[in-house]
Motif scaffolding. Structure first.
Motif, mmCIF file in Angstrom:
data_model
loop_
_atom_site.group_PDB
_atom_site.id
_atom_site.type_symbol
_atom_site.label_atom_id
_atom_site.label_comp_id
_atom_site.label_asym_id
_atom_site.label_seq_id
_atom_site.Cartn_x
_atom_site.Cartn_y
_atom_site.Cartn_z
ATOM 1 N N PHE A 1 26.830 -22.391 13.052
ATOM 2 C CA PHE A 1 26.255 -21.384 13.947
ATOM 3 C C PHE A 1 25.381 -22.041 15.017
ATOM 4 C CE2 PHE A 1 22.565 -18.673 14.944
ATOM 5 C CZ PHE A 1 23.214 -17.590 15.514
ATOM 6 N N PHE A 2 24.570 -23.028 14.596
ATOM 7 C CA PHE A 2 23.678 -23.725 15.530
ATOM 8 C C PHE A 2 24.485 -24.461 16.606
ATOM 9 C CE2 PHE A 2 21.467 -27.612 16.775
ATOM 10 C CZ PHE A 2 20.296 -27.079 17.292
ATOM 11 N N ILE A 3 25.571 -25.130 16.193
ATOM 12 C CA ILE A 3 26.413 -25.863 17.154
ATOM 13 C C ILE A 3 27.015 -24.918 18.187
ATOM 14 C CG2 ILE A 3 28.543 -27.206 17.387
ATOM 15 C CD1 ILE A 3 27.879 -28.496 14.680
ATOM 16 N N ILE A 4 27.522 -23.766 17.681
ATOM 17 C CA ILE A 4 28.124 -22.795 18.589
ATOM 18 C C ILE A 4 27.098 -22.250 19.574
ATOM 19 C CG2 ILE A 4 29.215 -20.516 18.737
ATOM 20 C CD1 ILE A 4 30.566 -21.138 16.048
ATOM 21 N N VAL A 5 25.914 -21.897 19.034
ATOM 22 C CA VAL A 5 24.846 -21.378 19.896
ATOM 23 C C VAL A 5 24.406 -22.432 20.913
ATOM 24 C CG1 VAL A 5 22.440 -20.625 19.929
ATOM 25 C CG2 VAL A 5 24.003 -19.669 18.245
ATOM 26 N N GLY B 1 17.224 -18.470 8.298
ATOM 27 C CA GLY B 1 17.683 -19.389 7.252
ATOM 28 C C GLY B 1 16.656 -19.521 6.136
ATOM 29 N N PHE B 2 15.390 -19.596 6.503
ATOM 30 C CA PHE B 2 14.324 -19.713 5.496
ATOM 31 C C PHE B 2 14.303 -18.507 4.575
ATOM 32 C CE2 PHE B 2 9.954 -18.435 4.437
ATOM 33 C CZ PHE B 2 9.587 -19.487 3.594
ATOM 34 N N HIS B 3 14.362 -17.307 5.149
ATOM 35 C CA HIS B 3 14.325 -16.093 4.338
ATOM 36 C C HIS B 3 15.572 -15.943 3.480
ATOM 37 C CE1 HIS B 3 10.625 -13.987 5.337
ATOM 38 N NE2 HIS B 3 10.765 -14.413 6.596
ATOM 39 N N LEU B 4 16.719 -16.384 3.979
ATOM 40 C CA LEU B 4 17.955 -16.280 3.209
ATOM 41 C C LEU B 4 17.889 -17.163 1.966
ATOM 42 C CD1 LEU B 4 20.453 -14.576 3.711
ATOM 43 C CD2 LEU B 4 21.557 -16.557 4.742
ATOM 44 N N ILE B 5 17.389 -18.364 2.136
ATOM 45 C CA ILE B 5 17.247 -19.275 0.992
ATOM 46 C C ILE B 5 16.201 -18.730 0.010
ATOM 47 C CG2 ILE B 5 16.487 -21.585 0.304
ATOM 48 C CD1 ILE B 5 17.698 -22.619 2.912
ATOM 49 N N ASP B 6 15.097 -18.206 0.551
ATOM 50 C CA ASP B 6 14.026 -17.664 -0.291
ATOM 51 C C ASP B 6 14.527 -16.461 -1.090
ATOM 52 O OD1 ASP B 6 11.178 -17.634 -1.073
ATOM 53 O OD2 ASP B 6 11.181 -15.672 -0.056
ATOM 54 N N LEU C 1 23.382 -25.118 0.112
ATOM 55 C CA LEU C 1 24.319 -25.945 0.878
ATOM 56 C C LEU C 1 25.240 -25.082 1.737
ATOM 57 C CD1 LEU C 1 25.270 -28.718 -1.716
ATOM 58 C CD2 LEU C 1 23.958 -28.999 0.409
ATOM 59 N N MET C 2 25.699 -23.956 1.173
ATOM 60 C CA MET C 2 26.575 -23.057 1.909
ATOM 61 C C MET C 2 25.854 -22.477 3.133
ATOM 62 S SD MET C 2 28.457 -19.547 0.668
ATOM 63 C CE MET C 2 26.919 -18.631 0.780
ATOM 64 N N ILE C 3 24.593 -22.052 2.909
ATOM 65 C CA ILE C 3 23.808 -21.482 4.004
ATOM 66 C C ILE C 3 23.561 -22.523 5.094
ATOM 67 C CG2 ILE C 3 21.553 -20.534 4.627
ATOM 68 C CD1 ILE C 3 21.513 -19.196 1.855
ATOM 69 N N LEU C 4 23.218 -23.748 4.650
ATOM 70 C CA LEU C 4 22.975 -24.817 5.617
ATOM 71 C C LEU C 4 24.238 -25.174 6.397
ATOM 72 C CD1 LEU C 4 20.642 -27.199 3.549
ATOM 73 C CD2 LEU C 4 20.010 -25.801 5.540
ATOM 74 N N GLY C 5 25.386 -25.171 5.695
ATOM 75 C CA GLY C 5 26.651 -25.472 6.365
ATOM 76 C C GLY C 5 26.999 -24.436 7.414
#
Length: 295
Positions: free
Chosen positions: A55-59, A24-29, A46-50
């Motif tokens: 993804f986090f919930i599913i994992v 996530g960090f690299h995608l935003i960067d 916001l889209m990436i975080l959403g």
């Protein structure tokens, strides 16, 4: 084995979460480098975080289910290992005892009273071995869905007396039976006999020499109601809900004081539920357990 499995699981969980954060960090960067428009960058973040949150919930849910499955498998494995230890002990003890009694009878000339006592003890061990093997075979039939109930008219008081005279034949146990002599109910006689036998064996096992059993039965609204109580030590409240589980024993096999293989109450529960009945258990206010059965 249990510790190794847990370490691997939690290590993989930590790795997945760290990789998710790093991704996530690299995608935003990367998005910031490609587009310096603050509004676009904000929407993109916001889209990436959403998506990342989903993804986090599913994992997290998947990892929780995996961890739960591993825990259940480890618990079952521990119970099965405990069962193997207990069944080995339960087989060896009566066989060794009967062998010793027969050797004593064969090598020595004993008085009639002493000979009768040895024969009585040998028969007791044989009955114990027979009951244990019957329980193992019954559990196998239940697990394979091979057991079929065959309801027939049964005189309840007679069945209770048969069980008590058989199971308590060599034990000094005070038994009180409150059941109408003319109470006839259509049920599977073998299942009822097995239910009562295992409850009685359980009472004898834990109540000891000063065992007291009370059995009350009646018919109401087309159902047969049985209350079975003993004066044993009872069961800790937190473990009451689990006493009908297969292979469950409240003692460690290496330090236990009581007999049994952890199958009796499991069979009782399965035979009650298999006939569309209900069963509950609670600690009495004084001491011992009260089983309430409705068929």
């Amino acid at each position: 084995m249990r510790r190794q499995t847990s370490v691997i699981f939690y290590a993989l969980t930590a790795y997945v979460l760290l990789q998710f954060g790093w991704w996530g960090f690299h995608l935003i960067d990367l998005t910031q480098e490609l587009n310096n428009d603050p509004e676009h960058l904000s929407k993109r973040a916001l889209m990436i975080l959403g998506e990342g949150t989903v993804f986090f919930i599913i994992v997290f849910f998947g990892l929780w289910k995996i961890q739960s499955s591993i825990k259940k498998e480890l618990e079952l494995s521990a119970k099965q290992q405990n069962f193997v230890l207990s069944i080995t002990h339960e087989l060896k003890t009566p066989i060794a005892a009967v062998k010793l009694y027969l050797q004593t009878l064969g090598k020595r000339s004993l008085q009639e009273e002493k000979r009768d006592e040895i024969l009585r003890k040998a028969l007791l061990e044989n009955n114990r071995l027979e009951h244990m093997i019957e329980n193992v075979l019954t559990v196998a039939r239940i697990e394979n869905q091979a057991f079929r109930f065959h309801p027939e008219p049964v005189t309840i008081s007679e069945t209770i007396e048969e069980v008590i005279s058989s199971v308590c034949a060599f034990d000094t146990c005070k038994v009180s039976i409150d059941c109408p002599k003319d109470l006839v109910y259509k049920t599977d006689k073998f299942a009822l006999h097995t239910i009562l036998s295992n409850l009685t064996e359980n009472a004898l096992k834990y109540a000891g020499k000063d065992c007291e059993i009370t059995i009350h039965c009646n018919r109401s609204e087309g159902r047969l109601h049985l209350n079975f109580s003993d004066n044993g030590p009872g069961v800790p409240e937190e473990k009451l809900k689990s006493i009908f589980q297969r292979f469950l024993r409240l003692e460690n096999e290496e330090t236990r004081n009581s007999k049994g293989a952890g199958l009796g109450l499991y069979i009782v529960n399965q035979f009650v539920l298999g006939q569309g009945g209900t069963i509950s258990v609670k600690n009495k206010k004084t001491s011992g357990l009260l089983f309430s059965i409705s068929l």
